[in-house]
Design a protein around this motif. Structure first.
Motif, mmCIF file in Angstrom:
data_model
loop_
_atom_site.group_PDB
_atom_site.id
_atom_site.type_symbol
_atom_site.label_atom_id
_atom_site.label_comp_id
_atom_site.label_asym_id
_atom_site.label_seq_id
_atom_site.Cartn_x
_atom_site.Cartn_y
_atom_site.Cartn_z
ATOM 1 N N PRO A 158 0.824 -1.212 0.000
ATOM 2 C CA PRO A 158 0.000 0.000 0.000
ATOM 3 C C PRO A 158 0.858 1.262 0.000
ATOM 4 C CG PRO A 158 0.228 -0.803 2.230
ATOM 5 C CD PRO A 158 1.037 -1.740 1.367
ATOM 6 N N TYR A 159 0.289 2.347 -0.525
ATOM 7 C CA TYR A 159 0.929 3.662 -0.522
ATOM 8 C C TYR A 159 -0.068 4.706 -0.019
ATOM 9 C CZ TYR A 159 5.060 2.278 -3.202
ATOM 10 O OH TYR A 159 6.240 1.702 -3.611
ATOM 11 N N LEU A 160 0.455 5.739 0.639
ATOM 12 C CA LEU A 160 -0.332 6.889 1.067
ATOM 13 C C LEU A 160 0.343 8.145 0.543
ATOM 14 C CD1 LEU A 160 -2.550 8.299 2.770
ATOM 15 C CD2 LEU A 160 -0.928 8.254 4.693
ATOM 16 N N SER A 161 -0.438 9.012 -0.089
ATOM 17 C CA SER A 161 0.086 10.249 -0.667
ATOM 18 C C SER A 161 -0.703 11.432 -0.128
ATOM 19 C CB SER A 161 -0.010 10.205 -2.198
ATOM 20 O OG SER A 161 0.539 11.372 -2.762
ATOM 21 N N ILE A 162 0.014 12.441 0.359
ATOM 22 C CA ILE A 162 -0.604 13.646 0.912
ATOM 23 C C ILE A 162 0.092 14.856 0.304
ATOM 24 C CG2 ILE A 162 -1.048 14.992 3.009
ATOM 25 C CD1 ILE A 162 -1.050 12.379 4.565
ATOM 26 N N GLY A 163 -0.697 15.843 -0.171
ATOM 27 C CA GLY A 163 -0.099 17.006 -0.798
ATOM 28 C C GLY A 163 -1.011 18.213 -0.769
ATOM 29 N N LYS A 164 -0.479 19.316 -1.288
ATOM 30 C CA LYS A 164 -1.204 20.580 -1.248
ATOM 31 C C LYS A 164 -0.721 21.477 -2.383
ATOM 32 C CE LYS A 164 -1.864 24.640 1.771
ATOM 33 N NZ LYS A 164 -3.331 24.667 1.714
ATOM 34 N N SER A 165 -1.674 22.197 -3.025
ATOM 35 C CA SER A 165 -1.342 23.256 -3.971
ATOM 36 C C SER A 165 -1.408 24.582 -3.227
ATOM 37 C CB SER A 165 -2.321 23.249 -5.144
ATOM 38 O OG SER A 165 -2.180 22.090 -5.935
ATOM 39 N N PHE A 166 -0.282 25.247 -3.088
ATOM 40 C CA PHE A 166 -0.241 26.517 -2.365
ATOM 41 C C PHE A 166 -0.706 27.674 -3.245
ATOM 42 C CE2 PHE A 166 2.868 23.668 -0.487
ATOM 43 C CZ PHE A 166 2.553 23.748 0.854
ATOM 44 N N SER A 167 -0.597 27.494 -4.570
ATOM 45 C CA SER A 167 -1.079 28.455 -5.558
ATOM 46 C C SER A 167 -1.133 27.718 -6.887
ATOM 47 C CB SER A 167 -0.151 29.667 -5.634
ATOM 48 O OG SER A 167 1.100 29.308 -6.203
ATOM 49 N N THR A 168 -1.488 28.420 -7.961
ATOM 50 C CA THR A 168 -1.489 27.781 -9.272
ATOM 51 C C THR A 168 -0.081 27.469 -9.760
ATOM 52 O OG1 THR A 168 -1.510 29.958 -10.343
ATOM 53 C CG2 THR A 168 -3.648 28.883 -9.946
ATOM 54 N N LYS A 169 0.941 28.011 -9.077
ATOM 55 C CA LYS A 169 2.329 27.824 -9.499
ATOM 56 C C LYS A 169 3.169 26.996 -8.534
ATOM 57 C CE LYS A 169 2.856 31.980 -12.328
ATOM 58 N NZ LYS A 169 3.714 33.167 -12.593
ATOM 59 N N LEU A 170 2.616 26.605 -7.401
ATOM 60 C CA LEU A 170 3.426 25.928 -6.380
ATOM 61 C C LEU A 170 2.652 24.775 -5.762
ATOM 62 C CD1 LEU A 170 6.085 25.951 -4.687
ATOM 63 C CD2 LEU A 170 4.856 27.417 -3.056
ATOM 64 N N TYR A 171 3.279 23.602 -5.715
ATOM 65 C CA TYR A 171 2.665 22.442 -5.078
ATOM 66 C C TYR A 171 3.727 21.631 -4.358
ATOM 67 C CZ TYR A 171 4.608 19.084 -8.415
ATOM 68 O OH TYR A 171 5.468 18.288 -9.136
ATOM 69 N N SER A 172 3.265 20.762 -3.468
ATOM 70 C CA SER A 172 4.163 19.880 -2.743
ATOM 71 C C SER A 172 3.389 18.640 -2.314
ATOM 72 C CB SER A 172 4.734 20.590 -1.510
ATOM 73 O OG SER A 172 5.586 19.711 -0.782
ATOM 74 N N TYR A 173 4.065 17.490 -2.317
ATOM 75 C CA TYR A 173 3.438 16.285 -1.771
ATOM 76 C C TYR A 173 4.504 15.293 -1.326
ATOM 77 C CZ TYR A 173 4.177 13.255 -5.916
ATOM 78 O OH TYR A 173 4.721 12.488 -6.920
ATOM 79 N N ILE A 174 4.085 14.398 -0.449
ATOM 80 C CA ILE A 174 4.938 13.305 0.003
ATOM 81 C C ILE A 174 4.157 12.010 -0.140
ATOM 82 C CG2 ILE A 174 4.251 13.564 2.429
ATOM 83 C CD1 ILE A 174 7.145 12.690 3.150
ATOM 84 N N GLU A 175 4.847 10.957 -0.575
ATOM 85 C CA GLU A 175 4.228 9.655 -0.778
ATOM 86 C C GLU A 175 5.107 8.596 -0.125
ATOM 87 O OE1 GLU A 175 1.786 8.204 -4.431
ATOM 88 O OE2 GLU A 175 3.893 7.812 -4.873
ATOM 89 N N THR A 176 4.493 7.722 0.632
ATOM 90 C CA THR A 176 5.255 6.669 1.300
ATOM 91 C C THR A 176 4.502 5.350 1.190
ATOM 92 O OG1 THR A 176 6.322 5.989 3.378
ATOM 93 C CG2 THR A 176 4.212 7.131 3.546
ATOM 94 N N GLY A 177 5.248 4.276 1.107
ATOM 95 C CA GLY A 177 4.626 2.966 0.995
ATOM 96 C C GLY A 177 5.580 1.872 1.404
ATOM 97 N N ILE A 178 5.036 0.705 1.634
ATOM 98 C CA ILE A 178 5.846 -0.457 1.977
ATOM 99 C C ILE A 178 5.472 -1.589 1.025
ATOM 100 C CG2 ILE A 178 4.210 -1.218 3.756
ATOM 101 C CD1 ILE A 178 6.668 -2.339 5.282
#
Length: 281
Positions: A158-178
């Motif tokens: 399984p994997y879990l991904s969490i992220g956010k768009s701070f604006s139309t030009k900037l985003y970030s996310y982290i994904e982890t799995g085993i």
């Protein structure tokens, strides 16, 4: 910590509309064709604890891959990846390191085919998605020569991904799995992080961080594969990187990337470059 710098021209699916917790809409898709080539042959492997392993024979490793992501619904995507490998070992070096000399050889074939389902948990201010990925033992191998086009095991996790768009030009996310492997291979923890910024309407710059960490709970051990580094047990790496994505007309695009390998275990001491093209619809 010793750093080894690896340069890649790498086409990867790192789009704000796909990848991580952002899903492709129903009936839409993303198709990528990619080839990854070494800058030359290599004759050494990085080992854990900043150690290195010199090889008796030089190694070549070519990868060609088809990646597809398709929206079954607005909340459910199917993802498929099919690699094809061409690998070989060359002439014996002037001074052999390992007293066991494997025969020279080459091998072509499909690697570990991957199939995944990704489901959106949240599409609010904080995006979240979960996925389940299976890797199949669709490989070719010549163990006498230390050659394998993938891991000699099936795997699922399984994997879990969490992220956010701070604006139309900037985003970030982290994904982890085993990933849980069969055939006594150790299970693997994977972590991927991205921070992307839109420099121009068609150009994105993305800082990445990737880590593959073995839990070291498996007993699989093949000395021939440990001589070449081709998909042996307990392979690991830590790698930050910088990727660039440029989109052409008609939603066709190209990507490039550079990476620095901070550490690794049974991974080759070589730079790679990849050429790829993708299409969205």
């Amino acid at each position: 910590m010793k750093a080894s710098f690896i340069f890649l021209l790498l086409a990867t699916p790192f789009l704000t509309s796909a990848g991580g917790p952002w899903l492709t809409k129903k009936g839409s898709g993303f198709l990528q064709l990619q080839t990854t080539l070494p800058v030359g042959s290599f004759n050494g492997l990085f080992l854990e604890n900043n150690n290195e392993l010199e090889l008796n024979r030089s190694i070549l490793d070519f990868t060609y891959q088809v990646y597809l992501e398709y929206g079954l619904t607005d909340k459910l995507n199917v993802i498929s990846s099919l690699p094809f490998k061409q690998i070989s070992t060359g002439n014996i070096e002037t001074q052999t390191i390992n007293p066991t000399i494997l025969p020279k050889g080459n091998l072509s074939g499909i690697g570990n085919y991957s199939l995944a389902l990704k489901y959106r948990l949240s599409d609010k201010n904080l995006k979240a998605a979960i996925s389940i990925q299976a890797n199949l033992k669709t490989i070719s191998k010549n163990i006498d020569a230390g050659l394998s086009t993938g891991y000699d095991a099936n795997a699922i996790g399984p994997y879990l991904s969490i992220g956010k768009s701070f604006s139309t030009k900037l985003y970030s996310y982290i994904e982890t799995g085993i990933i849980f492997y069969s055939n006594n291979f150790s299970h693997i923890l994977n972590i991927h992080y991205e921070l992307g910024y839109q420099l121009k309407p068609s150009l994105w710059a993305v800082i990445t961080f990737d880590m593959r960490e073995s839990i070291k709970n498996g007993t699989y051990r093949n000395e021939n594969l440990r001589q070449t580094g081709f998909y042996t047990n307990n392979q690991e790496f830590v790698s930050p990187g910088l990727k660039m994505n440029y989109e052409l007309k008609n939603e066709v695009g190209l990507s490039v990337a550079t990476y620095a390998g901070l550490s690794g275990n049974y991974v080759g001491k070589i730079g790679m470059f990849s050429l790829g093209i993708y299409k969205k619809w």
